[in-house]
Design a protein around this motif. Sequence first.
Motif, PDB file in Angstrom:
ATOM      1  N   ALA A   1       0.837  -1.201   0.000  1.00 41.21           N
ATOM      2  CA  ALA A   1       0.000   0.000   0.000  1.00 41.21           C
ATOM      3  C   ALA A   1       0.869   1.247   0.000  1.00 41.21           C
ATOM      4  O   ALA A   1       1.831   1.366   0.748  1.00 41.21           O
ATOM      5  CB  ALA A   1      -0.903  -0.002   1.236  1.00 41.21           C
ATOM      6  N   GLY A   2       0.524   2.194  -0.852  1.00 39.22           N
ATOM      7  CA  GLY A   2       1.290   3.439  -0.972  1.00 39.22           C
ATOM      8  C   GLY A   2       2.293   3.410  -2.095  1.00 39.22           C
ATOM      9  O   GLY A   2       2.681   4.469  -2.607  1.00 39.22           O
ATOM     10  N   LEU A   3       2.740   2.230  -2.470  1.00 37.18           N
ATOM     11  CA  LEU A   3       3.700   2.125  -3.554  1.00 37.18           C
ATOM     12  C   LEU A   3       3.036   2.390  -4.911  1.00 37.18           C
ATOM     13  O   LEU A   3       3.684   2.926  -5.821  1.00 37.18           O
ATOM     14  CB  LEU A   3       4.351   0.739  -3.546  1.00 37.18           C
ATOM     15  CG  LEU A   3       5.338   0.439  -4.684  1.00 37.18           C
ATOM     16  CD1 LEU A   3       6.489   1.440  -4.691  1.00 37.18           C
ATOM     17  CD2 LEU A   3       5.879  -0.988  -4.560  1.00 37.18           C
ATOM     18  N   GLU A   4       1.763   2.052  -5.026  1.00 36.89           N
ATOM     19  CA  GLU A   4       1.088   2.228  -6.318  1.00 36.89           C
ATOM     20  C   GLU A   4       1.053   3.687  -6.768  1.00 36.89           C
ATOM     21  O   GLU A   4       1.446   3.987  -7.908  1.00 36.89           O
ATOM     22  CB  GLU A   4      -0.317   1.655  -6.254  1.00 36.89           C
ATOM     23  CG  GLU A   4      -1.057   1.740  -7.579  1.00 36.89           C
ATOM     24  CD  GLU A   4      -2.401   1.046  -7.547  1.00 36.89           C
ATOM     25  OE1 GLU A   4      -3.104   1.057  -8.576  1.00 36.89           O
ATOM     26  OE2 GLU A   4      -2.755   0.490  -6.476  1.00 36.89           O
TER      27      GLU A   4
ATOM     28  N   CYS B   1      12.605   1.918  -7.043  1.00 41.33           N
ATOM     29  CA  CYS B   1      11.360   2.538  -6.587  1.00 41.33           C
ATOM     30  C   CYS B   1      10.760   1.753  -5.424  1.00 41.33           C
ATOM     31  O   CYS B   1      10.297   2.337  -4.431  1.00 41.33           O
ATOM     32  CB  CYS B   1      10.372   2.609  -7.752  1.00 41.33           C
ATOM     33  SG  CYS B   1       8.851   3.499  -7.372  1.00 41.33           S
ATOM     34  N   GLY B   2      10.787   0.412  -5.520  1.00 45.42           N
ATOM     35  CA  GLY B   2      10.280  -0.410  -4.423  1.00 45.42           C
ATOM     36  C   GLY B   2      11.118  -0.292  -3.166  1.00 45.42           C
ATOM     37  O   GLY B   2      10.592  -0.258  -2.053  1.00 45.42           O
ATOM     38  N   ILE B   3      12.453  -0.245  -3.315  1.00 45.17           N
ATOM     39  CA  ILE B   3      13.345  -0.092  -2.162  1.00 45.17           C
ATOM     40  C   ILE B   3      13.118   1.263  -1.496  1.00 45.17           C
ATOM     41  O   ILE B   3      13.091   1.380  -0.261  1.00 45.17           O
ATOM     42  CB  ILE B   3      14.813  -0.250  -2.615  1.00 45.17           C
ATOM     43  CG1 ILE B   3      15.056  -1.671  -3.121  1.00 45.17           C
ATOM     44  CG2 ILE B   3      15.763   0.096  -1.483  1.00 45.17           C
ATOM     45  CD1 ILE B   3      16.379  -1.846  -3.849  1.00 45.17           C
ATOM     46  N   HIS B   4      12.949   2.289  -2.314  1.00 39.36           N
ATOM     47  CA  HIS B   4      12.694   3.619  -1.785  1.00 39.36           C
ATOM     48  C   HIS B   4      11.432   3.628  -0.919  1.00 39.36           C
ATOM     49  O   HIS B   4      11.420   4.200   0.186  1.00 39.36           O
ATOM     50  CB  HIS B   4      12.539   4.609  -2.946  1.00 39.36           C
ATOM     51  CG  HIS B   4      11.961   5.928  -2.550  1.00 39.36           C
ATOM     52  ND1 HIS B   4      12.725   6.955  -2.059  1.00 39.36           N
ATOM     53  CD2 HIS B   4      10.673   6.393  -2.587  1.00 39.36           C
ATOM     54  CE1 HIS B   4      11.945   7.997  -1.802  1.00 39.36           C
ATOM     55  NE2 HIS B   4      10.697   7.674  -2.119  1.00 39.36           N
ATOM     56  N   TRP B   5      10.380   2.960  -1.391  1.00 39.72           N
ATOM     57  CA  TRP B   5       9.142   2.963  -0.622  1.00 39.72           C
ATOM     58  C   TRP B   5       9.281   2.205   0.688  1.00 39.72           C
ATOM     59  O   TRP B   5       8.676   2.576   1.706  1.00 39.72           O
ATOM     60  CB  TRP B   5       8.002   2.364  -1.445  1.00 39.72           C
ATOM     61  CG  TRP B   5       6.712   2.350  -0.671  1.00 39.72           C
ATOM     62  CD1 TRP B   5       6.010   1.277  -0.229  1.00 39.72           C
ATOM     63  CD2 TRP B   5       5.987   3.499  -0.234  1.00 39.72           C
ATOM     64  NE1 TRP B   5       4.901   1.672   0.447  1.00 39.72           N
ATOM     65  CE2 TRP B   5       4.856   3.041   0.464  1.00 39.72           C
ATOM     66  CE3 TRP B   5       6.187   4.880  -0.372  1.00 39.72           C
ATOM     67  CZ2 TRP B   5       3.935   3.907   1.029  1.00 39.72           C
ATOM     68  CZ3 TRP B   5       5.257   5.747   0.193  1.00 39.72           C
ATOM     69  CH2 TRP B   5       4.148   5.258   0.883  1.00 39.72           C
ATOM     70  N   GLU B   6      10.086   1.152   0.725  1.00 33.52           N
ATOM     71  CA  GLU B   6      10.306   0.433   1.982  1.00 33.52           C
ATOM     72  C   GLU B   6      10.998   1.319   3.002  1.00 33.52           C
ATOM     73  O   GLU B   6      10.686   1.279   4.198  1.00 33.52           O
ATOM     74  CB  GLU B   6      11.119  -0.838   1.729  1.00 33.52           C
ATOM     75  CG  GLU B   6      10.334  -1.961   1.086  1.00 33.52           C
ATOM     76  CD  GLU B   6       9.112  -2.344   1.907  1.00 33.52           C
ATOM     77  OE1 GLU B   6       9.278  -2.687   3.099  1.00 33.52           O
ATOM     78  OE2 GLU B   6       7.991  -2.281   1.368  1.00 33.52           O
TER      79      GLU B   6
ATOM     80  N   SER C   1      11.162  14.327   1.893  1.00 36.00           N
ATOM     81  CA  SER C   1       9.994  14.047   1.060  1.00 36.00           C
ATOM     82  C   SER C   1       9.806  12.547   0.924  1.00 36.00           C
ATOM     83  O   SER C   1      10.762  11.768   0.998  1.00 36.00           O
ATOM     84  CB  SER C   1      10.167  14.675  -0.324  1.00 36.00           C
ATOM     85  OG  SER C   1       9.098  14.309  -1.179  1.00 36.00           O
ATOM     86  N   GLU C   2       8.555  12.142   0.714  1.00 34.49           N
ATOM     87  CA  GLU C   2       8.248  10.738   0.451  1.00 34.49           C
ATOM     88  C   GLU C   2       8.418  10.388  -1.019  1.00 34.49           C
ATOM     89  O   GLU C   2       8.407   9.206  -1.378  1.00 34.49           O
ATOM     90  CB  GLU C   2       6.810  10.420   0.892  1.00 34.49           C
ATOM     91  CG  GLU C   2       6.592  10.533   2.397  1.00 34.49           C
ATOM     92  CD  GLU C   2       5.192  10.103   2.795  1.00 34.49           C
ATOM     93  OE1 GLU C   2       4.413   9.722   1.893  1.00 34.49           O
ATOM     94  OE2 GLU C   2       4.880  10.149   4.001  1.00 34.49           O
ATOM     95  N   LEU C   3       8.577  11.375  -1.859  1.00 32.89           N
ATOM     96  CA  LEU C   3       8.697  11.145  -3.300  1.00 32.89           C
ATOM     97  C   LEU C   3      10.150  10.962  -3.702  1.00 32.89           C
ATOM     98  O   LEU C   3      11.074  11.357  -2.979  1.00 32.89           O
ATOM     99  CB  LEU C   3       8.092  12.316  -4.068  1.00 32.89           C
ATOM    100  CG  LEU C   3       6.622  12.632  -3.778  1.00 32.89           C
ATOM    101  CD1 LEU C   3       6.186  13.856  -4.575  1.00 32.89           C
ATOM    102  CD2 LEU C   3       5.736  11.435  -4.075  1.00 32.89           C
TER     103      LEU C   3
END
Length: 268
Positions: free
Chosen positions: A2-5, A24-29, A51-53
């Motif tokens: 959730a949130g990665l999409e 991108c996936g590692i960043h979101w973790e 930032s979360e981005l």
Amino acid sequence: MAGLEPLYALARPAISRPQDALVCGIHWELIRHGYRCLGTGDQPGPDERKSELLPAGWEANKEVYTLRYKSTDDARELLLKAIMVEDSMILNVMDRSSQKVADVTLAVADYINPEHLDDFHKVYKNTEELRTKIASGIIAPFGAPTGKARKEPEPKEDMHWDEDPLRLPPRQPMGTRAPSRPSPLSPFAVGGEDLDPFGGRSGGMIVDPLRSGVPRPGIDPSSGIPGRLPPGAVPPGARFDPFGPLGVGRPGPDPDHLPPPGYDDMFM
């Protein structure tokens, strides 16, 4: 994840290779575990903010991705380098303050479907395994950021209603017997004991020498009063309103010994 999409949707124009999707996936973790991205490169840039981005230009170098992160509690700042070696990605992470280093190696094909870069719902696979490796290989060695603890209200010490004269007594649940003690706020408490044949209430208006607190040994109306009541006339424990002097040989003067002045005067 959730949130990665939505993050993937924003970063999709810059994703052209499988390793881009993996970064991108590692960043979101890292975001999920309490880190925020500051920017790209080894050194801080002007006007950086957490930032979360993903920052602009994060995918410029397809062989070495360099990103900097800071924990939400500002206790740690991490320098992440994702280095491509053939079909694998080596994650090298260093804590700038302690100079501690952690390494994780990931096979890109184990987590990314290269033919589905346009479809978020198919591009990632083995997401739970990826989460576990990031958590154990990168998050755990440096410790998860500590968020601001939510302060819980201190429990108040309960006070029994009997100890607080200004506190109303609690309501009794249905089906339970009300306490024998009447409420001091009830106007019907006055004289309540006079209506109770068992003598279990307070507030009576009739003076009962048997319950006045003054010890009177030998007075038991249930055993009878010689010359006045036979034994058993008063049930044991019942209210008894006495008539006449109780007991035999009661100390004190006989009222007949003190006639009023002029007792013998026939005209009184």
